[in-house]
Design a protein around this motif. Sequence first.
Motif, PDB file in Angstrom:
ATOM      1  N   SER A 103       0.843  -1.197   0.000  1.00 48.77           N
ATOM      2  CA  SER A 103       0.000   0.000   0.000  1.00 48.77           C
ATOM      3  C   SER A 103       0.875   1.242   0.000  1.00 48.77           C
ATOM      4  O   SER A 103       1.873   1.323   0.727  1.00 48.77           O
ATOM      5  N   ARG A 104       0.509   2.220  -0.826  1.00 48.30           N
ATOM      6  CA  ARG A 104       1.263   3.474  -0.855  1.00 48.30           C
ATOM      7  C   ARG A 104       1.264   4.136   0.514  1.00 48.30           C
ATOM      8  O   ARG A 104       2.275   4.708   0.949  1.00 48.30           O
ATOM      9  N   HIS A 105       0.149   4.056   1.191  1.00 53.34           N
ATOM     10  CA  HIS A 105       0.073   4.694   2.514  1.00 53.34           C
ATOM     11  C   HIS A 105       0.997   3.992   3.503  1.00 53.34           C
ATOM     12  O   HIS A 105       1.622   4.641   4.354  1.00 53.34           O
ATOM     13  N   LEU A 106       1.118   2.671   3.385  1.00 55.70           N
ATOM     14  CA  LEU A 106       2.043   1.947   4.248  1.00 55.70           C
ATOM     15  C   LEU A 106       3.474   2.404   3.999  1.00 55.70           C
ATOM     16  O   LEU A 106       4.229   2.685   4.947  1.00 55.70           O
ATOM     17  N   VAL A 107       3.875   2.478   2.731  1.00 50.43           N
ATOM     18  CA  VAL A 107       5.251   2.850   2.413  1.00 50.43           C
ATOM     19  C   VAL A 107       5.548   4.267   2.882  1.00 50.43           C
ATOM     20  O   VAL A 107       6.607   4.538   3.470  1.00 50.43           O
ATOM     21  N   ARG A 108       4.619   5.182   2.667  1.00 51.22           N
ATOM     22  CA  ARG A 108       4.827   6.567   3.104  1.00 51.22           C
ATOM     23  C   ARG A 108       4.900   6.655   4.622  1.00 51.22           C
ATOM     24  O   ARG A 108       5.709   7.390   5.182  1.00 51.22           O
ATOM     25  N   HIS A 109       4.051   5.897   5.300  1.00 44.46           N
ATOM     26  CA  HIS A 109       4.056   5.907   6.754  1.00 44.46           C
ATOM     27  C   HIS A 109       5.377   5.355   7.290  1.00 44.46           C
ATOM     28  O   HIS A 109       5.965   5.920   8.226  1.00 44.46           O
ATOM     29  N   LEU A 110       5.863   4.266   6.679  1.00 45.54           N
ATOM     30  CA  LEU A 110       7.141   3.707   7.116  1.00 45.54           C
ATOM     31  C   LEU A 110       8.286   4.675   6.836  1.00 45.54           C
ATOM     32  O   LEU A 110       9.236   4.785   7.628  1.00 45.54           O
ATOM     33  N   ALA A 111       8.217   5.385   5.726  1.00 50.64           N
ATOM     34  CA  ALA A 111       9.281   6.329   5.381  1.00 50.64           C
ATOM     35  C   ALA A 111       9.389   7.459   6.400  1.00 50.64           C
ATOM     36  O   ALA A 111      10.484   7.999   6.615  1.00 50.64           O
ATOM     37  N   THR A 112       8.280   7.815   7.013  1.00 51.03           N
ATOM     38  CA  THR A 112       8.297   8.951   7.942  1.00 51.03           C
ATOM     39  C   THR A 112       8.430   8.531   9.407  1.00 51.03           C
ATOM     40  O   THR A 112       8.834   9.345  10.238  1.00 51.03           O
ATOM     41  N   THR A 113       8.121   7.269   9.723  1.00 56.26           N
ATOM     42  CA  THR A 113       8.092   6.885  11.138  1.00 56.26           C
ATOM     43  C   THR A 113       9.039   5.757  11.515  1.00 56.26           C
ATOM     44  O   THR A 113       9.394   5.628  12.690  1.00 56.26           O
ATOM     45  N   ALA A 114       9.451   4.915  10.559  1.00 56.24           N
ATOM     46  CA  ALA A 114      10.244   3.730  10.916  1.00 56.24           C
ATOM     47  C   ALA A 114      11.613   4.123  11.459  1.00 56.24           C
ATOM     48  O   ALA A 114      12.265   5.043  10.951  1.00 56.24           O
ATOM     49  N   ARG A 115      12.040   3.398  12.455  1.00 55.26           N
ATOM     50  CA  ARG A 115      13.368   3.610  13.029  1.00 55.26           C
ATOM     51  C   ARG A 115      14.434   3.041  12.105  1.00 55.26           C
ATOM     52  O   ARG A 115      14.205   2.028  11.433  1.00 55.26           O
ATOM     53  N   PRO A 116      15.623   3.653  12.039  1.00 53.17           N
ATOM     54  CA  PRO A 116      16.704   3.055  11.239  1.00 53.17           C
ATOM     55  C   PRO A 116      17.197   1.770  11.881  1.00 53.17           C
ATOM     56  O   PRO A 116      17.155   1.611  13.103  1.00 53.17           O
ATOM     57  N   LEU A 117      17.651   0.862  11.028  1.00 51.80           N
ATOM     58  CA  LEU A 117      18.205  -0.389  11.522  1.00 51.80           C
ATOM     59  C   LEU A 117      19.558  -0.149  12.191  1.00 51.80           C
ATOM     60  O   LEU A 117      20.339   0.697  11.732  1.00 51.80           O
ATOM     61  N   PRO A 118      19.844  -0.886  13.261  1.00 48.75           N
ATOM     62  CA  PRO A 118      21.193  -0.794  13.831  1.00 48.75           C
ATOM     63  C   PRO A 118      22.212  -1.398  12.873  1.00 48.75           C
ATOM     64  O   PRO A 118      21.868  -2.204  12.007  1.00 48.75           O
ATOM     65  N   VAL A 119      23.473  -1.016  13.014  1.00 43.25           N
ATOM     66  CA  VAL A 119      24.546  -1.543  12.165  1.00 43.25           C
ATOM     67  C   VAL A 119      25.556  -2.261  13.067  1.00 43.25           C
ATOM     68  O   VAL A 119      26.071  -1.668  14.013  1.00 43.25           O
ATOM     69  N   PRO A 120      25.847  -3.542  12.793  1.00 44.99           N
ATOM     70  CA  PRO A 120      25.267  -4.376  11.724  1.00 44.99           C
ATOM     71  C   PRO A 120      23.812  -4.730  12.004  1.00 44.99           C
ATOM     72  O   PRO A 120      23.356  -4.670  13.134  1.00 44.99           O
ATOM     73  N   TRP A 121      23.126  -5.133  10.927  1.00 50.26           N
ATOM     74  CA  TRP A 121      21.721  -5.489  11.064  1.00 50.26           C
ATOM     75  C   TRP A 121      21.555  -6.718  11.961  1.00 50.26           C
ATOM     76  O   TRP A 121      22.413  -7.606  11.976  1.00 50.26           O
ATOM     77  N   PRO A 122      20.418  -6.780  12.624  1.00 48.35           N
ATOM     78  CA  PRO A 122      20.111  -8.029  13.334  1.00 48.35           C
ATOM     79  C   PRO A 122      19.824  -9.155  12.355  1.00 48.35           C
ATOM     80  O   PRO A 122      19.506  -8.916  11.179  1.00 48.35           O
ATOM     81  N   ALA A 123      19.914 -10.380  12.841  1.00 45.23           N
ATOM     82  CA  ALA A 123      19.736 -11.544  11.964  1.00 45.23           C
ATOM     83  C   ALA A 123      18.384 -11.535  11.272  1.00 45.23           C
ATOM     84  O   ALA A 123      18.274 -11.907  10.101  1.00 45.23           O
ATOM     85  N   GLU A 124      17.328 -11.096  11.972  1.00 42.37           N
ATOM     86  CA  GLU A 124      15.999 -11.093  11.358  1.00 42.37           C
ATOM     87  C   GLU A 124      15.954 -10.186  10.136  1.00 42.37           C
ATOM     88  O   GLU A 124      15.345 -10.530   9.110  1.00 42.37           O
ATOM     89  N   ALA A 125      16.586  -9.021  10.210  1.00 37.02           N
ATOM     90  CA  ALA A 125      16.589  -8.098   9.073  1.00 37.02           C
ATOM     91  C   ALA A 125      17.301  -8.711   7.875  1.00 37.02           C
ATOM     92  O   ALA A 125      16.833  -8.610   6.733  1.00 37.02           O
TER      93      ALA A 125
END
Length: 820
Positions: free
Chosen positions: A364-386
């Motif tokens: 969904s476009r709304h999902l992608v836009r919402h994630l772009a504005t609210t999702a936290r950045p992944l830690p580096v290195p990424w966790p195994a799940e990512a």
Amino acid sequence: MTSTEATTESEDSEPSGYAAARLRLLQGKARSGPPRRAALASLTDDWLTALFTTAAEQTGVRGAALVAVGGYGRGELSPRSDLDLLLLYDGHADAAAVAALADRVWYPVWDLGLSLDHSVRTPAEARRTAGEDLKVQLGLLDARPVAGDLGLVATLRTAILADWRNQAAKRLPALDELCRERAERQGELQFLLEPDLKEARGGLRDLTALRAVAASWVADAPREGLAEARRVLLDARDALHLTTGRATDRLGLQDQDQAAAELGLLDADALLRQVYEAARTVSYATDVTWREVTRVLRARSARPRLRAILGGGRTTAAERTPLADGVVEADGEVVLARTARPERDPVLVLRAAAAAAQSELPLSRHLVRHLATTARPLPVPWPAEAREELVTLLGAGEATVPVWEALEAEGLITRLLPDWERVHCRPQRNPVHTWTVDRHLVEAAVRASSLTRRVGRPDLLLVAALLHDIGKGWPGDHSAAGEVIARDMAARIGFDQHDVGVIATLVRHHLLLVETATRRDLDDPATVRSVANAVSTASTLELLHALTEADALATGPAAWSSWRAALVADLVERVAAVLAGQAPEEPAPAAPSAEQERLAVEALRTGEPVLALHTQAAGTPDEDGEPEPVGVELLIALPDRPGVLPTTAGVLALHRLTVRAADLRAVELPTELGADESADLLLLSWRVAAEYGTLPQAGRLRADLVRALDGSLDIRARLAEREAACPRRRGVKAPPPRVTVAAAGSRLATVIEVRAQDAPGLLHRIGRALEGSGVRVRSAHVSTLGANAVDAFYVTDTDGEPLPEARAAEVAREVEKALG
């Protein structure tokens, strides 16, 4: 009224004044882009208003108006744009007077050499025509009054818009189909080397379609970036019109540097990258909009039936099916679950993307836009799940592409993988490539997903496929640069040190197998040992083999074939044996096949060339289950003599045969077949294809080869005559040929590598240059990829020994000079 009379009439309205003002506007550098387009539309409005007003007074026509439609109606006049005009009248005036009015407006436009798309209609006729012709209706949606009865135009606009909205359920699917058919014909603007800015998918036509959808009130396109995309495409078209002086929408290779300079950009690549970015924005908005149109129209058609079933106005909530933690399907799209918390769940972006790709559903476009504005950045290195979710996304096959593009549209890919920005929308100048660099990488991962059962570590294969060309955004050898970047990116994604090393090796050597297999002598132990030393382990070789195939298949149809696949497989088998501890065998004298032996005996008996020409069709099955043809094989046996290679190549070129592969070897026959120790025979094995038409008869080839060898047929002169007779095509000037000595190429011979623009007679010219340098050609390996030829020649001195380093460099220079 005659043309002369029309010109006289037009002088009263000072067309020369308009022409001069128009010229000043287009030549001036102070204004460009939207201001210039608006000024040009306004200037044209004023001129046409004067023409129309004068003509209406002279003809006595009342109740008429001049209407701009289409691009002119939107005020999008490029320097060579058509003027789309409708003469609208209320139906009360005399037909002859209306015709005279039209002539007094149209002829001055034609006299100035401007293109004109014109019509004369009453409101009822215009409305009826729009109902019958979708393209007319689209043009009228942008109708704008220029002069005359404004009320008449306003009434028509109101009626046209009402018809459009009332007929949306029928008209919008027809418009969608029209757009799809056009995209099928013209291709996707964001990937084309010579894109049509108007007709290709993601171009100006699609922007017009999005305006029409918005006017229907059924759905609206995502507005973010569309205005800027429109400006970029229109600016590019303006520059194209100004630099070519033609009304063209195709951004040809020969025009790109000039258009870029007109826009103040660095070079053609900078221009294409801007155009591709704009097209990508339009294409994504198009996908989202038509998906919404389909959803709304489906809901509208179902609503009456639903009310009847429910017996009233009650409605039911859309069913929500769980897909993954925090992700559900609703109404055919992937959306966030009500309990999802993007601000607390940095893996949610990749989890949603993987779930969408695995389910073959759009995000969904709304999902992608919402994630772009609210999702936290992944830690580096990424966790195994990512890391696991990324591998799942890449392994989903074709469904990966739209999901990846949705993430790219909102900048989420470069947030996850910052180095991706370097390859984003980067053009590839080699016409063999179908895609931009970034899309090619995704396509390679898609191709690799079908090969994961062949390897022990599919996760490494998929990530290496995604990163194999990541160095193309940096100067220098992209494989060497890519190795460094891939090492950093793989560590960022969370792979351990060993896996990071494997991915880096795969990226560094992703071209090794195909280049070695097609350009080197596989019977030479040095060839096999060099590959074994580069890959080190059997598991890495297994991954590299799959990556090679995925990369080639994602490049384009010219990059992979049964012939290349067989050569690579042969090389992999030999290298695997070395890695298993088996030393490569020293090459024994080539044992001729039964057919080769027969040809050699006949050549020995007659002292003349003997040849056989036949089609090979023992390839892998194609989509229809038929064997894929791997070309036409030409076998020639003849006594060894100077000039065999250039002469044979010249004869083939004269018969318009393109050489796809060539091998030239000395053969030894058993004494019982009549050979003696002094008999030197050459066996030439060629894979050829006709440029066009059918293959020549073997007898004609042999006759010309005999004549060329005895000197009665001047190949060089004949090829020069044919080249002089061919008209030269416009296009980008090819880079100069490059001839090098391959380092450690062989212990038995010196390897001279030639890279040049493929052309008829190229192999003939190379052979002549080598013969002129006083070296013997032991074998030749010809590889043609699109417009580029990369040929490797194993040469020795007259005693059969490799050339000293200085002598080899001198030969390379002589060949390069001869080709230049």
